[in-house]
Design a protein around this motif. Sequence first.
Motif, mmCIF file in Angstrom:
data_model
loop_
_atom_site.group_PDB
_atom_site.id
_atom_site.type_symbol
_atom_site.label_atom_id
_atom_site.label_comp_id
_atom_site.label_asym_id
_atom_site.label_seq_id
_atom_site.Cartn_x
_atom_site.Cartn_y
_atom_site.Cartn_z
ATOM 1 N N ASN A 11 7.326 39.762 -10.061
ATOM 2 C CA ASN A 11 7.609 38.526 -9.328
ATOM 3 C C ASN A 11 7.114 38.616 -7.879
ATOM 4 O OD1 ASN A 11 8.818 37.379 -11.561
ATOM 5 N ND2 ASN A 11 10.880 38.045 -10.991
ATOM 6 N N GLY A 12 7.299 39.797 -7.292
ATOM 7 C CA GLY A 12 6.842 39.985 -5.920
ATOM 8 C C GLY A 12 5.335 39.864 -5.801
ATOM 9 N N LEU A 13 4.612 40.457 -6.771
ATOM 10 C CA LEU A 13 3.154 40.370 -6.761
ATOM 11 C C LEU A 13 2.688 38.948 -7.020
ATOM 12 C CD1 LEU A 13 2.273 43.637 -8.730
ATOM 13 C CD2 LEU A 13 1.910 43.204 -6.297
ATOM 14 N N GLY A 14 3.423 38.234 -7.908
ATOM 15 C CA GLY A 14 3.079 36.846 -8.181
ATOM 16 C C GLY A 14 3.258 35.975 -6.949
ATOM 17 N N MET A 15 4.332 36.224 -6.197
ATOM 18 C CA MET A 15 4.576 35.476 -4.964
ATOM 19 C C MET A 15 3.488 35.780 -3.928
ATOM 20 S SD MET A 15 8.010 35.458 -2.582
ATOM 21 C CE MET A 15 9.000 34.891 -3.977
ATOM 22 N N MET A 16 3.072 37.040 -3.880
ATOM 23 C CA MET A 16 2.015 37.417 -2.942
ATOM 24 C C MET A 16 0.712 36.708 -3.287
ATOM 25 S SD MET A 16 1.087 39.082 -0.288
ATOM 26 C CE MET A 16 2.516 40.157 -0.054
ATOM 27 N N SER A 17 0.398 36.618 -4.586
ATOM 28 C CA SER A 17 -0.818 35.914 -5.011
ATOM 29 C C SER A 17 -0.747 34.440 -4.609
ATOM 30 C CB SER A 17 -0.993 36.033 -6.532
ATOM 31 O OG SER A 17 -1.165 37.379 -6.914
ATOM 32 N N GLY A 18 0.446 33.833 -4.768
ATOM 33 C CA GLY A 18 0.628 32.440 -4.375
ATOM 34 C C GLY A 18 0.420 32.238 -2.887
ATOM 35 N N LEU A 19 0.941 33.164 -2.088
ATOM 36 C CA LEU A 19 0.770 33.065 -0.634
ATOM 37 C C LEU A 19 -0.699 33.209 -0.242
ATOM 38 C CD1 LEU A 19 3.829 35.162 0.609
ATOM 39 C CD2 LEU A 19 3.552 32.679 0.713
ATOM 40 N N ILE A 20 -1.419 34.089 -0.947
ATOM 41 C CA ILE A 20 -2.846 34.272 -0.659
ATOM 42 C C ILE A 20 -3.611 32.991 -0.956
ATOM 43 C CG2 ILE A 20 -4.948 35.463 -1.418
ATOM 44 C CD1 ILE A 20 -3.239 37.965 -1.840
ATOM 45 N N ILE A 21 -3.265 32.328 -2.060
ATOM 46 C CA ILE A 21 -3.933 31.071 -2.430
ATOM 47 C C ILE A 21 -3.710 30.007 -1.365
ATOM 48 C CG2 ILE A 21 -3.888 29.148 -4.076
ATOM 49 C CD1 ILE A 21 -3.315 31.239 -6.265
ATOM 50 N N VAL A 22 -2.459 29.853 -0.931
ATOM 51 C CA VAL A 22 -2.145 28.860 0.102
ATOM 52 C C VAL A 22 -2.855 29.205 1.405
ATOM 53 C CG1 VAL A 22 -0.288 27.891 1.506
ATOM 54 C CG2 VAL A 22 0.082 28.272 -0.927
ATOM 55 N N ILE A 66 -13.342 17.302 0.651
ATOM 56 C CA ILE A 66 -13.309 18.244 -0.469
ATOM 57 C C ILE A 66 -13.865 19.601 -0.061
ATOM 58 C CG2 ILE A 66 -15.600 17.800 -1.423
ATOM 59 C CD1 ILE A 66 -12.354 18.154 -3.444
ATOM 60 N N VAL A 67 -14.604 19.634 1.068
ATOM 61 C CA VAL A 67 -15.210 20.881 1.543
ATOM 62 C C VAL A 67 -14.164 21.967 1.847
ATOM 63 C CG1 VAL A 67 -16.558 21.945 3.404
ATOM 64 C CG2 VAL A 67 -17.325 19.815 2.361
ATOM 65 N N PRO A 68 -13.076 21.660 2.585
ATOM 66 C CA PRO A 68 -12.086 22.720 2.837
ATOM 67 C C PRO A 68 -11.467 23.272 1.563
ATOM 68 C CG PRO A 68 -11.266 20.572 3.561
ATOM 69 C CD PRO A 68 -12.726 20.420 3.292
ATOM 70 N N VAL A 69 -11.325 22.432 0.524
ATOM 71 C CA VAL A 69 -10.808 22.918 -0.752
ATOM 72 C C VAL A 69 -11.794 23.896 -1.371
ATOM 73 C CG1 VAL A 69 -10.102 22.257 -3.078
ATOM 74 C CG2 VAL A 69 -9.493 20.810 -1.131
ATOM 75 N N LEU A 70 -13.075 23.510 -1.357
ATOM 76 C CA LEU A 70 -14.110 24.386 -1.900
ATOM 77 C C LEU A 70 -14.204 25.689 -1.118
ATOM 78 C CD1 LEU A 70 -16.882 21.727 -2.607
ATOM 79 C CD2 LEU A 70 -15.781 23.178 -4.314
ATOM 80 N N MET A 71 -14.071 25.600 0.193
ATOM 81 C CA MET A 71 -14.109 26.812 1.008
ATOM 82 C C MET A 71 -12.908 27.702 0.715
ATOM 83 S SD MET A 71 -15.565 25.661 4.713
ATOM 84 C CE MET A 71 -15.532 27.365 5.192
ATOM 85 N N GLY A 72 -11.749 27.053 0.481
ATOM 86 C CA GLY A 72 -10.560 27.811 0.109
ATOM 87 C C GLY A 72 -10.759 28.548 -1.208
ATOM 88 N N LEU A 73 -11.388 27.876 -2.173
ATOM 89 C CA LEU A 73 -11.665 28.507 -3.466
ATOM 90 C C LEU A 73 -12.631 29.675 -3.303
ATOM 91 C CD1 LEU A 73 -12.071 25.345 -5.756
ATOM 92 C CD2 LEU A 73 -10.064 26.813 -5.523
ATOM 93 N N LEU A 74 -13.640 29.485 -2.456
ATOM 94 C CA LEU A 74 -14.597 30.564 -2.201
ATOM 95 C C LEU A 74 -13.917 31.757 -1.540
ATOM 96 C CD1 LEU A 74 -17.546 31.491 -2.303
ATOM 97 C CD2 LEU A 74 -17.898 30.372 -0.099
ATOM 98 N N LEU A 75 -13.039 31.473 -0.585
ATOM 99 C CA LEU A 75 -12.282 32.551 0.071
ATOM 100 C C LEU A 75 -11.386 33.291 -0.921
ATOM 101 C CD1 LEU A 75 -11.251 30.907 3.464
ATOM 102 C CD2 LEU A 75 -12.693 32.920 3.170
ATOM 103 N N MET A 76 -10.804 32.548 -1.866
ATOM 104 C CA MET A 76 -9.968 33.177 -2.900
ATOM 105 C C MET A 76 -10.768 34.175 -3.725
ATOM 106 S SD MET A 76 -7.695 30.076 -4.448
ATOM 107 C CE MET A 76 -7.334 28.708 -3.351
#
Length: 273
Positions: A11-22, A66-76
Amino acid sequence: MANVKKEGGSNGLGMMSGLIIVACILVGWIIWYFIMGNGANFEGGINTGHPLPGNYLAMVYKGGPIVPVLMGLLLMVVVFSFERFAVISKAAGKGNLDTFMRTITSDIKGGKIDEAINACDRQQGSVANAVKSALVKYQEVKAEGFNSEDAAETIHEEIEEATALEMPMLEKNLTIISTLVSLGTLAGLLGTVTGMIKAFGALASTGTPDQAALANGISEALINTATGISTSALAIVMYNFFTSKIDTLTYSIDEAGATIVNTYRKVRGSLKK
């Protein structure tokens, strides 16, 4: 108790992944709005003007929201790729994995089980941990005098259990990278569609078509297409790279396990003669 701890860690790792995505989406928006949208990149000093000649930051900014979303996906893709690379490299242990496997195989075939266990302790990592578990079980079976008919199966089950404990950690977040393959393409397609809508809207305007609006719409479509394809391409490459690495680690564990079981069977067979 072990299951509770495992669930808590998961659960802790899952929460960390969620925070990284945001965080990636947020950073993407900050880069898009404050860096690419800086007035110094545009004619007239405001981001509503035309990009300065040759200013690619301003051109990408004109790709729309839509560019910041795409950049966020690229950063992920980049962040999770670095994270997976670090984890998988650690799982391979210290030193060269192929050399380690040759040493282990040679020691096992030569009956040098203690030396093989010491090599696992020096190597450290998922492969070494799984092999060590099987070697320890081998010694336990050997201490029983090789009388158990189920001993070989016991050793085999031990290495399978050790592998099952190690592999989930290696495969974690690969699902996110594989999902980004599709999301990058779809987000880029969405940006392309919105850009073309703007372009056709400019053509459909009464009187003379707004050439600036038409150019902006086409630019938005192309920029989003390029960014989406780049994100998907990078995600595909990294996903296949890490999958190949994990397959190599799994094969190494299976190879060591088969060698241990076969060695046991040979020794047991020699004792029966």
